[in-house]
Design a protein around this motif. Structure first.
Motif, PDB file in Angstrom:
ATOM      1  N   GLU A 176      -1.322  14.397   3.706  1.00  0.00           N
ATOM      2  CA  GLU A 176      -0.705  15.276   2.701  1.00  0.00           C
ATOM      3  C   GLU A 176      -1.715  15.878   1.733  1.00  0.00           C
ATOM      4  N   PHE A 177      -2.815  15.185   1.491  1.00  0.00           N
ATOM      5  CA  PHE A 177      -3.817  15.702   0.562  1.00  0.00           C
ATOM      6  C   PHE A 177      -4.600  16.856   1.195  1.00  0.00           C
ATOM      7  N   GLU A 178      -4.877  16.743   2.503  1.00  0.00           N
ATOM      8  CA  GLU A 178      -5.561  17.828   3.199  1.00  0.00           C
ATOM      9  C   GLU A 178      -4.666  19.064   3.276  1.00  0.00           C
ATOM     10  N   VAL A 179      -3.376  18.853   3.498  1.00  0.00           N
ATOM     11  CA  VAL A 179      -2.436  19.974   3.582  1.00  0.00           C
ATOM     12  C   VAL A 179      -2.365  20.700   2.243  1.00  0.00           C
ATOM     13  N   GLN A 180      -2.332  19.945   1.153  1.00  0.00           N
ATOM     14  CA  GLN A 180      -2.281  20.573  -0.177  1.00  0.00           C
ATOM     15  C   GLN A 180      -3.515  21.442  -0.413  1.00  0.00           C
TER      16      GLN A 180
ATOM     17  N   THR B 185       0.846  -1.189   0.000  1.00  0.00           N
ATOM     18  CA  THR B 185       0.000   0.000   0.000  1.00  0.00           C
ATOM     19  C   THR B 185       0.882   1.240   0.000  1.00  0.00           C
ATOM     20  N   GLU B 186       0.385   2.259  -0.606  1.00  0.00           N
ATOM     21  CA  GLU B 186       1.125   3.514  -0.697  1.00  0.00           C
ATOM     22  C   GLU B 186       1.048   4.225   0.655  1.00  0.00           C
ATOM     23  N   LYS B 187       2.178   4.657   1.144  1.00  0.00           N
ATOM     24  CA  LYS B 187       2.209   5.353   2.429  1.00  0.00           C
ATOM     25  C   LYS B 187       1.800   6.803   2.232  1.00  0.00           C
ATOM     26  N   VAL B 188       1.008   7.293   3.180  1.00  0.00           N
ATOM     27  CA  VAL B 188       0.551   8.680   3.161  1.00  0.00           C
ATOM     28  C   VAL B 188       1.201   9.385   4.342  1.00  0.00           C
ATOM     29  N   THR B 189       1.803  10.510   4.075  1.00  0.00           N
ATOM     30  CA  THR B 189       2.458  11.284   5.127  1.00  0.00           C
ATOM     31  C   THR B 189       1.411  12.005   5.954  1.00  0.00           C
ATOM     32  N   ILE B 190       1.563  11.931   7.267  1.00  0.00           N
ATOM     33  CA  ILE B 190       0.661  12.610   8.196  1.00  0.00           C
ATOM     34  C   ILE B 190       1.436  13.753   8.860  1.00  0.00           C
TER      35      ILE B 190
END
Length: 114
Positions: free
Chosen positions: A102-106, A79-84
């Protein structure tokens, strides 16, 4: 069970006979179509003519097997790791630090003010 000669299919599709035969051969290797040969009279000669047809049961079985294998490979794929990102300075009433992926930060970054 409807069948068609590769020559007839090529003329209907307006493609070269050699190209259509290559595609049909590939589809046969992938178990999506079947071929059979039949002796026919052409003038004074007897020739083997190849006919092609879709074997719907085999087509469905092959498709189901491929879908099953894809699902299995996706389940076993890493699974792809998501940075928190965690704010160490902020706390809520219970003492928890808020976090964002990372998607919320973007989505929070305003490119016009940078």
């Amino acid at each position: 069970r409807s069948s068609i000669r590769d020559e007839d299919l090529a003329s209907e599709l307006k493609l070269q006979h050699r190209m259509v035969r290559g595609i049909l051969s590939r589809l046969e290797r992938d178990h999506l179509v079947r071929s059979y040969e039949r002796k026919e009279q052409r003038g004074y000669k007897e020739v083997q003519q190849q006919y092609w047809r879709i074997d719907y049961k085999q087509l469905l079985d092959t498709s189901r097997l491929r879908i099953h294998r894809m699902k299995e490979s996706l389940q076993h794929a890493p699974t792809e790791k998501v940075t928190i990102y965690v704010c160490g300075e902020c706390e809520d009433a219970e003492g928890n630090h808020p976090s964002w992926d990372e998607f919320e930060v973007q989505g929070m970054i305003d490119m016009d003010t940078m």
